[in-house]
Design a protein around this motif. Structure first.
Motif, PDB file in Angstrom:
ATOM      1  N   GLY A  38       0.772  -1.114   0.173  1.00  0.00           N
ATOM      2  CA  GLY A  38      -0.063  -0.034  -0.044  1.00  0.00           C
ATOM      3  C   GLY A  38       0.735   1.269  -0.001  1.00  0.00           C
ATOM      4  N   ALA A  39       0.064   2.480  -0.192  1.00  0.00           N
ATOM      5  CA  ALA A  39       0.832   3.606  -0.104  1.00  0.00           C
ATOM      6  C   ALA A  39       0.180   4.503   0.899  1.00  0.00           C
ATOM      7  N   SER A  40      -1.118   4.370   0.845  1.00  0.00           N
ATOM      8  CA  SER A  40      -1.766   5.243   2.007  1.00  0.00           C
ATOM      9  C   SER A  40      -2.113   4.515   3.095  1.00  0.00           C
ATOM     10  N   HIS A 152      -2.244   8.587  -4.366  1.00  0.00           N
ATOM     11  CA  HIS A 152      -2.121   7.720  -5.625  1.00  0.00           C
ATOM     12  C   HIS A 152      -2.000   8.594  -7.042  1.00  0.00           C
ATOM     13  N   GLN A 160      -8.841  10.382  -2.123  1.00  0.00           N
ATOM     14  CA  GLN A 160      -8.059   9.252  -2.982  1.00  0.00           C
ATOM     15  C   GLN A 160      -8.780   8.606  -4.244  1.00  0.00           C
ATOM     16  N   ASP A 239     -13.273   6.865  -1.644  1.00  0.00           N
ATOM     17  CA  ASP A 239     -12.401   6.329  -0.684  1.00  0.00           C
ATOM     18  C   ASP A 239     -11.849   7.652  -0.310  1.00  0.00           C
ATOM     19  N   GLU A 280     -15.712   5.372   2.147  1.00  0.00           N
ATOM     20  CA  GLU A 280     -14.475   4.479   2.867  1.00  0.00           C
ATOM     21  C   GLU A 280     -13.757   5.510   3.362  1.00  0.00           C
ATOM     22  N   ASP A 307     -11.231   1.408   6.635  1.00  0.00           N
ATOM     23  CA  ASP A 307      -9.890   0.807   6.066  1.00  0.00           C
ATOM     24  C   ASP A 307      -8.651   1.060   7.146  1.00  0.00           C
ATOM     25  N   LYS A 332      -7.952  -6.144   3.893  1.00  0.00           N
ATOM     26  CA  LYS A 332      -6.605  -6.198   3.104  1.00  0.00           C
ATOM     27  C   LYS A 332      -5.884  -7.327   3.620  1.00  0.00           C
ATOM     28  N   ARG A 361      -4.361  -3.636  -3.176  1.00  0.00           N
ATOM     29  CA  ARG A 361      -3.481  -2.366  -2.483  1.00  0.00           C
ATOM     30  C   ARG A 361      -3.217  -1.782  -3.876  1.00  0.00           C
ATOM     31  N   SER A 362      -2.603  -0.627  -3.556  1.00  0.00           N
ATOM     32  CA  SER A 362      -2.377   0.337  -4.867  1.00  0.00           C
ATOM     33  C   SER A 362      -1.144  -0.057  -5.543  1.00  0.00           C
ATOM     34  N   LYS A 383     -12.968  -4.557  -4.276  1.00  0.00           N
ATOM     35  CA  LYS A 383     -12.576  -3.329  -4.767  1.00  0.00           C
ATOM     36  C   LYS A 383     -10.978  -3.473  -5.150  1.00  0.00           C
TER      37      LYS A 383
HETATM   38  P1  PGA Z   1      -3.410   1.823  -0.531  1.00  0.00           P
HETATM   39  O1  PGA Z   1      -4.684   2.361  -1.098  1.00  0.00           O
HETATM   40  O2  PGA Z   1      -3.059   0.258  -1.113  1.00  0.00           O
HETATM   41  O3  PGA Z   1      -2.135   2.635  -0.895  1.00  0.00           O
HETATM   42  O4  PGA Z   1      -3.302   1.826   1.178  1.00  0.00           O
HETATM   43  C1  PGA Z   1      -5.882   1.637  -1.090  1.00  0.00           C
HETATM   44  C2  PGA Z   1      -6.864   2.071  -0.190  1.00  0.00           C
HETATM   45  O5  PGA Z   1      -6.703   3.087   0.573  1.00  0.00           O
HETATM   46  O6  PGA Z   1      -8.157   1.515   0.050  1.00  0.00           O
END
Ligand code: PGA
Ligand code: ZN
Length: 423
Positions: A38-40, A152, A160, A239, A280, A307, A332, A361-362, A383
């Motif tokens: 993930g990033a966030s 993202h 996002q 989201d 979300e 999340d 996740k 995930r992103s 998702k």
């Molecule tokens: P992430 O984003 O994989 O960068 O956490 C996906 C989300 O926030 O749902």
């Protein structure tokens, strides 16, 4: 019985290293799984072990790969691949930390999932049938992220993800077609209006729209132009990933500093004006009061998906339920780090009446485990990004194959989910 385990580095969709594992059984069956990134990320996610060295800008996974090949191999070799819970518990014990920081949640999850794949193979079953038995039959409603913002993309949007939700169809393949058609129309609508059509991390467009409502507006226009009815066939979802624009006291939204109450008013207005069925992370993970406010106000109207606030963690989720936060949970696998704990939290959520949305995930790979998890658990929602870019499309395509395999016994959740109650 597991006789060999092998870890390796592969690249994810952002071009960063991630971990893959292959598990070999005595009967010759093999299972392979790669983990996303993930990033966030939520602050309480299980730890993704990175080398922090010179290679790959610190993102190398040599340590995690070594942990698979040494420590984790030692734990699982000789164990029965059908004993998923026993294997996962043994790996958790070998790690010994609260957040899997010794061996890495990425290393542990890769092995956990590869074990399940190998076990399914050895029974000659697709993964969803191995995990779901005769029960797993529900094809999920896709939440397709078609406009990207936040961390993202550089669109300038604070939220996002802006998603289209093709729920009002009789089967999954019709829903997928509608989603793909709307995506293509959205591209031409944006182009015509002079926006760039470059895409973000999850395959959605990243136009520099003047504000958030303009994004909702252009989505409604694209749905209609594609020949579908907004609010009847195709819905919208958000989201906000609000933890990313919360500073501990207020939300930095469209250049203003907003309180939780003000932020709620933004959502209330959006929900009253657009066919939004899911929000979300509308509030930040630290903002429990904000979460309570939004749940009280919108909890009977839309899915409120936790999340960052739940991080797929059974204990954190249970506490959130007690606090009256949200009515759905994003799932996740790599937030928690084993298949068993993920199945636990899904079961708990369903028992207490929360919806589950199985999520990518992103940073993704071609791995399609989440498609199988969604059907196996009858989650009803998945998702996994835009209907474009192979790491996203791989999941949607795998669901087409699962639908074909199930034949007449497949049920599309959009056909049975009571949207008229939700909006
Ligand atoms: P992430 O984003 O994989 O960068 O956490 C996906 C989300 O926030 O749902
Ligand atoms: Zn999210």
């Amino acid at each position: 019985v597991i006789i060999d385990v092998k870890g390796r580095m592969v690249l994810d969709s952002r071009g960063n290293p991630t971990v893959e594992a292959t598990v070999l059984l005595e009967d010759g069956s093999m299972g392979t799984a790669a983990v996303p990134s993930g990033a966030s990320t939520g602050t309480r996610e299980a730890l993704e072990l990175r080398d922090n060295g010179k290679e790959f800008g610190g993102k190398g996974v040599d340590k995690a790969v070594a942990n698979i090949n040494e420590a984790l191999a030692e734990v699982v070799i000789g164990m029965d691949a059908y004993d998923q819970a026993g294997i996962d518990m043994a790996m958790i014990e070998a790690d010994g930390t609260e957040n899997k920081s010794k061996l890495g949640a990425n290393a542990i999850l890769a092995v956990s999932l590869a074990v399940a794949h190998a076990a399914a193979k050895s029974l000659g079953l697709p993964l969803f049938a191995y995990l779901g038995g005769v029960q797993g039959k529900v094809l999920p409603i896709p939440l397709m992220n078609v406009i990207n913002g936040g961390v993202h993309a550089d669109s300038g949007l604070d939220f996002q993800e802006f998603m289209i939700v093709p729920a009002g169809f009789d089967n999954y393949s019709d829903a997928l077609r509608a989603g793909a058609e709307v995506y293509q129309v959205l591209k031409s609508v944006l182009k015509k209006q002079g926006y760039r059509i470059a895409v973000g991390d999850e395959g959605g467009f990243a136009p520099t729209l003047p504000n958030h409502k303009a994004a909702l507006q252009v989505l409604v226009e694209a749905i209609q132009t594609a020949g579908y009815e907004p609010g009847k066939q195709v819905f919208l979802a958000l989201d906000a990933a609000a933890s990313e624009f919360y500073d501990g006291t207020s939300y930095k939204y469209e250049g203003k500093q907003l309180s939780s109450k003000d932020m709620l008013a933004v959502y209330e207005e959006m929900v009253s004006q657009y066919p939004i069925i899911s929000i979300e992370d509308g509030m930040a993970e630290q903002d429990k009061e904000g979460w309570k406010l939004i749940t009280q106000s919108l909890g009977s109207k839309v899915l409120l998906v936790g999340d960052d606030v739940f991080v797929t963690n059974p204990a954190i989720f249970t506490k959130g339920v007690e606090d009256g936060i949200a009515n759905a949970i994003l799932i996740k696998l790599n937030q928690i780090g084993t298949l068993t704990e993920t199945l636990d939290v899904i079961r708990t959520a369903h028992l207490v009446g929360y919806r589950c949305i199985i999520s990518h995930r992103s940073g993704e790979t071609e791995d399609t485990t989440i498609s199988h998890l969604a059907v196996a658990t009858n989650a009803g929602f998945i998702k996994t990004g835009a209907p474009a870019r192979s790491e996203r499309v791989a999941k949607y395509n795998e669901l087409l194959r699962i639908q074909e395999y199930l034949g007449d016994s497949a049920v599309y959740f959009g056909k049975v989910f009571p949207w008229w109650k939700a909006v």
